[in-house]
Design a protein around this motif. Structure first.
Motif, PDB file in Angstrom:
ATOM      1  N   PRO A  12     -12.736  27.567  23.199  1.00 27.45           N
ATOM      2  CA  PRO A  12     -12.468  26.216  22.700  1.00 27.45           C
ATOM      3  C   PRO A  12     -13.438  25.209  23.322  1.00 27.45           C
ATOM      4  N   LYS A  13     -13.903  24.298  22.506  1.00 30.20           N
ATOM      5  CA  LYS A  13     -14.806  23.250  22.989  1.00 30.20           C
ATOM      6  C   LYS A  13     -14.278  21.912  22.492  1.00 30.20           C
ATOM      7  N   ILE A  14     -13.919  21.051  23.422  1.00 28.68           N
ATOM      8  CA  ILE A  14     -13.455  19.714  23.068  1.00 28.68           C
ATOM      9  C   ILE A  14     -14.618  18.764  23.348  1.00 28.68           C
ATOM     10  N   ALA A  15     -15.207  18.273  22.259  1.00 27.55           N
ATOM     11  CA  ALA A  15     -16.379  17.393  22.374  1.00 27.55           C
ATOM     12  C   ALA A  15     -15.927  15.973  22.694  1.00 27.55           C
ATOM     13  N   ASP A  16     -16.659  15.345  23.580  1.00 27.41           N
ATOM     14  CA  ASP A  16     -16.355  13.981  23.991  1.00 27.41           C
ATOM     15  C   ASP A  16     -17.666  13.344  24.441  1.00 27.41           C
ATOM     16  N   THR A  22     -14.293  22.746  28.056  1.00 24.97           N
ATOM     17  CA  THR A  22     -13.919  24.072  27.552  1.00 24.97           C
ATOM     18  C   THR A  22     -12.882  24.638  28.503  1.00 24.97           C
ATOM     19  N   PHE A  23     -11.874  25.309  27.944  1.00 23.15           N
ATOM     20  CA  PHE A  23     -10.856  25.944  28.774  1.00 23.15           C
ATOM     21  C   PHE A  23     -10.678  27.386  28.319  1.00 23.15           C
ATOM     22  N   ILE A  24     -10.136  28.197  29.221  1.00 20.07           N
ATOM     23  CA  ILE A  24      -9.952  29.624  28.956  1.00 20.07           C
ATOM     24  C   ILE A  24      -8.561  30.011  29.418  1.00 20.07           C
ATOM     25  N   GLU A  25      -7.812  30.655  28.540  1.00 20.99           N
ATOM     26  CA  GLU A  25      -6.479  31.121  28.880  1.00 20.99           C
ATOM     27  C   GLU A  25      -6.435  32.642  28.741  1.00 20.99           C
ATOM     28  N   GLY A  26      -5.999  33.312  29.812  1.00 19.58           N
ATOM     29  CA  GLY A  26      -5.877  34.762  29.793  1.00 19.58           C
ATOM     30  C   GLY A  26      -4.890  35.218  28.737  1.00 19.58           C
ATOM     31  N   GLN A  27      -5.191  36.304  28.090  1.00 21.05           N
ATOM     32  CA  GLN A  27      -4.408  36.924  27.017  1.00 21.05           C
ATOM     33  C   GLN A  27      -4.286  36.037  25.780  1.00 21.05           C
ATOM     34  N   ARG A  28      -5.020  34.950  25.777  1.00 18.64           N
ATOM     35  CA  ARG A  28      -5.080  34.108  24.580  1.00 18.64           C
ATOM     36  C   ARG A  28      -6.522  34.012  24.098  1.00 18.64           C
ATOM     37  N   HIS A  29      -7.417  33.570  24.956  1.00 16.14           N
ATOM     38  CA  HIS A  29      -8.829  33.494  24.591  1.00 16.14           C
ATOM     39  C   HIS A  29      -9.574  34.751  25.006  1.00 16.14           C
ATOM     40  N   VAL A  30      -9.060  35.422  26.017  1.00 14.13           N
ATOM     41  CA  VAL A  30      -9.618  36.708  26.436  1.00 14.13           C
ATOM     42  C   VAL A  30      -8.502  37.745  26.299  1.00 14.13           C
ATOM     43  N   PRO A  31      -8.858  38.987  25.973  1.00  9.12           N
ATOM     44  CA  PRO A  31      -7.819  39.987  25.687  1.00  9.12           C
ATOM     45  C   PRO A  31      -7.230  40.642  26.936  1.00  9.12           C
ATOM     46  N   PHE A  32      -7.178  39.910  28.051  1.00 14.81           N
ATOM     47  CA  PHE A  32      -6.609  40.463  29.273  1.00 14.81           C
ATOM     48  C   PHE A  32      -6.101  39.330  30.152  1.00 14.81           C
ATOM     49  N   LEU A  83     -27.236  34.952  26.796  1.00 12.88           N
ATOM     50  CA  LEU A  83     -26.181  33.964  26.996  1.00 12.88           C
ATOM     51  C   LEU A  83     -26.788  32.669  27.516  1.00 12.88           C
ATOM     52  N   ASN A  84     -26.469  31.564  26.843  1.00  8.27           N
ATOM     53  CA  ASN A  84     -27.020  30.266  27.242  1.00  8.27           C
ATOM     54  C   ASN A  84     -26.115  29.085  26.893  1.00  8.27           C
ATOM     55  N   ARG A  85     -24.871  29.343  26.548  1.00  9.52           N
ATOM     56  CA  ARG A  85     -23.912  28.291  26.221  1.00  9.52           C
ATOM     57  C   ARG A  85     -22.622  28.539  26.983  1.00  9.52           C
ATOM     58  N   SER A  86     -22.075  27.503  27.605  1.00 11.91           N
ATOM     59  CA  SER A  86     -20.882  27.672  28.433  1.00 11.91           C
ATOM     60  C   SER A  86     -19.598  27.823  27.623  1.00 11.91           C
ATOM     61  N   TYR A  87     -19.683  27.705  26.313  1.00 13.84           N
ATOM     62  CA  TYR A  87     -18.497  27.898  25.473  1.00 13.84           C
ATOM     63  C   TYR A  87     -18.548  29.227  24.716  1.00 13.84           C
ATOM     64  N   TYR A  88     -19.476  30.113  25.099  1.00 22.60           N
ATOM     65  CA  TYR A  88     -19.523  31.474  24.581  1.00 22.60           C
ATOM     66  C   TYR A  88     -19.378  32.436  25.748  1.00 22.60           C
TER      67      TYR A  88
END
Length: 137
Positions: A12-16, A22-32, A83-88
């Motif tokens: 997820p990327k919230i532009a401002d 960007t935030f990351i939630e285990g078992q939601r955005h990543v499969p573990f 890899l060169n983007r913090s939201y990937y």
């Protein structure tokens, strides 16, 4: 395991105008479930990192700053990801050999891991890794 399971995950990327989030939630955005976080930084030019596979560990690799390449190998084929983007993030499943290279100056590599550090989870010898896969060369 096969490289087909390894993939780029868009986070997820919230532009401002004041700065993106960007935030990351285990078992939601990543499969573990995230059990460990570590990062690589101040990597000298021309240096390589990784050079191993994990028996059970899953990872998400993110270029938080700068850029680098991740080379994945399943004993049959290999594939390079830039890899060169913090939201990937690059999802790396178990039993895939991984190496990192081509670090830009000032790059930071963040890794989210599915388990605590366990030295017995590593294959550090490529021939031993291939033998475990039944793909000796």
């Amino acid at each position: 395991m096969s490289l087909a399971r390894c993939r780029i995950i868009e986070l997820p990327k919230i532009a401002d105008p004041r700065g993106n989030l960007t935030f990351i939630e285990g078992q939601r955005h990543v499969p573990f479930e995230i059990r460990r976080v570590f990062y690589l930084y101040d990597v000298p030019g021309g240096a390589e990192r990784g050079g191993h596979a994990h028996r059970e560990l899953e990872q998400l690799i993110i270029a938080m700053s700068g850029s680098f390449d991740v080379i994945l190998d399943d004993g049959r084929e290999n594939k390079r990801f830039h890899l060169n983007r913090s939201y990937y993030g690059l999802y790396l499943c178990p039993m895939i050999w991984g190496e990192l290279d081509n670090f830009s100056s000032g790059s930071v590599c963040l890794v989210l891991a599915s388990n605590y550090y366990d030295p017995d989870d590593y294959y550090r010898d490529y021939q031993e890794y291939l033998a475990a896969l039944g793909r000796e060369k």
